[in-house]
Scaffold this motif. Sequence first.
Motif, mmCIF file in Angstrom:
data_model
loop_
_atom_site.group_PDB
_atom_site.id
_atom_site.type_symbol
_atom_site.label_atom_id
_atom_site.label_comp_id
_atom_site.label_asym_id
_atom_site.label_seq_id
_atom_site.Cartn_x
_atom_site.Cartn_y
_atom_site.Cartn_z
ATOM 1 N N GLY A 208 0.877 -1.319 -0.082
ATOM 2 C CA GLY A 208 0.024 -0.118 0.053
ATOM 3 C C GLY A 208 1.085 1.301 -0.016
ATOM 4 N N THR A 209 0.201 2.525 -0.587
ATOM 5 C CA THR A 209 1.202 3.656 -0.786
ATOM 6 C C THR A 209 0.150 4.698 -0.544
ATOM 7 O OG1 THR A 209 1.013 3.478 -3.367
ATOM 8 C CG2 THR A 209 2.915 2.710 -2.358
ATOM 9 N N ALA A 210 0.721 5.822 -0.154
ATOM 10 C CA ALA A 210 -0.045 6.993 0.050
ATOM 11 C C ALA A 210 0.823 8.232 -0.183
ATOM 12 C CB ALA A 210 -0.691 7.112 1.164
ATOM 13 N N VAL A 220 -4.160 4.451 4.050
ATOM 14 C CA VAL A 220 -3.857 3.435 3.558
ATOM 15 C C VAL A 220 -4.786 2.376 3.773
ATOM 16 C CG1 VAL A 220 -2.120 1.485 2.442
ATOM 17 C CG2 VAL A 220 -1.219 3.784 2.973
#
Length: 262
Positions: A208-210, A220
């Motif tokens: 997951g990325t943000a 996320v």
Amino acid sequence: MKNRFLAALTALATTATLFSACSKDDNNNSGTTKLSVYLTDAPSPYDAVNVDIQDVMVNSTSDSTNGWQSLHILRPGVYNLLNFRNGIDTLLAATDIPAGKISQIRLLLGANNSVVIGGTSYPLQTPSAQQSGLKLNINATLVAGIDYRLWIDFDANKSVVATGNGKFNLKPVIRSYTQATSGSIKGIILPPLTTSGVFVIQNTDTVGTAIPDATGAFLVAGLNAGAYNVAVAGNGVLKDTTLLNVNVTIGQVTNIGSVTLH
């Protein structure tokens, strides 16, 4: 860390607006949540019970007339309820909706409803359902960043009512229930606008990325239960930092609080 995340940062640059929109404040009822609606059935003695489902809608207000939102059913048309017995289900719709309370769900039915008995098909009369849809009380609270599944459980045996002279009515007996299927991680990176990305890592995989918003907040979503490392990439002046063993629980948002880069 910069080399490890170079490819991910490149992808993030093209979708920064999307990830910024996923950032949330401390109010878990702001933002959106993913709701998936499934159809399932209890056993019945019929050969088939065919229900023509044209749409699925939810209502987050106390107004049973207005406030409805379509979930855009994936395949409008006839569903044989008996195909979904003994734990089998089928996905009707899945979409992002505003987080918060949902009070009702409604099935909009078409005219092609029938029951098959001994190889003979009989039409099912559903006048009230065709006019306003089948309304079910839900009264569930959906938390932002958490994925939910909602099951519509038809009791086909009790829902088909014989009226005599070979005629049958569909008077649905239905129950519904929800289940959270994911968790989330949120926090605030300080000072704001000093990170090029937040990366949620399990084992060696970035899952997951943000990109935090202008206040430094990020979220996320859609994470399985388990322990994750949260890596924050600095801006070339402030250093990278990593938080180890951040635990995620289904149905909850894990708040890592404020992380200050130095």
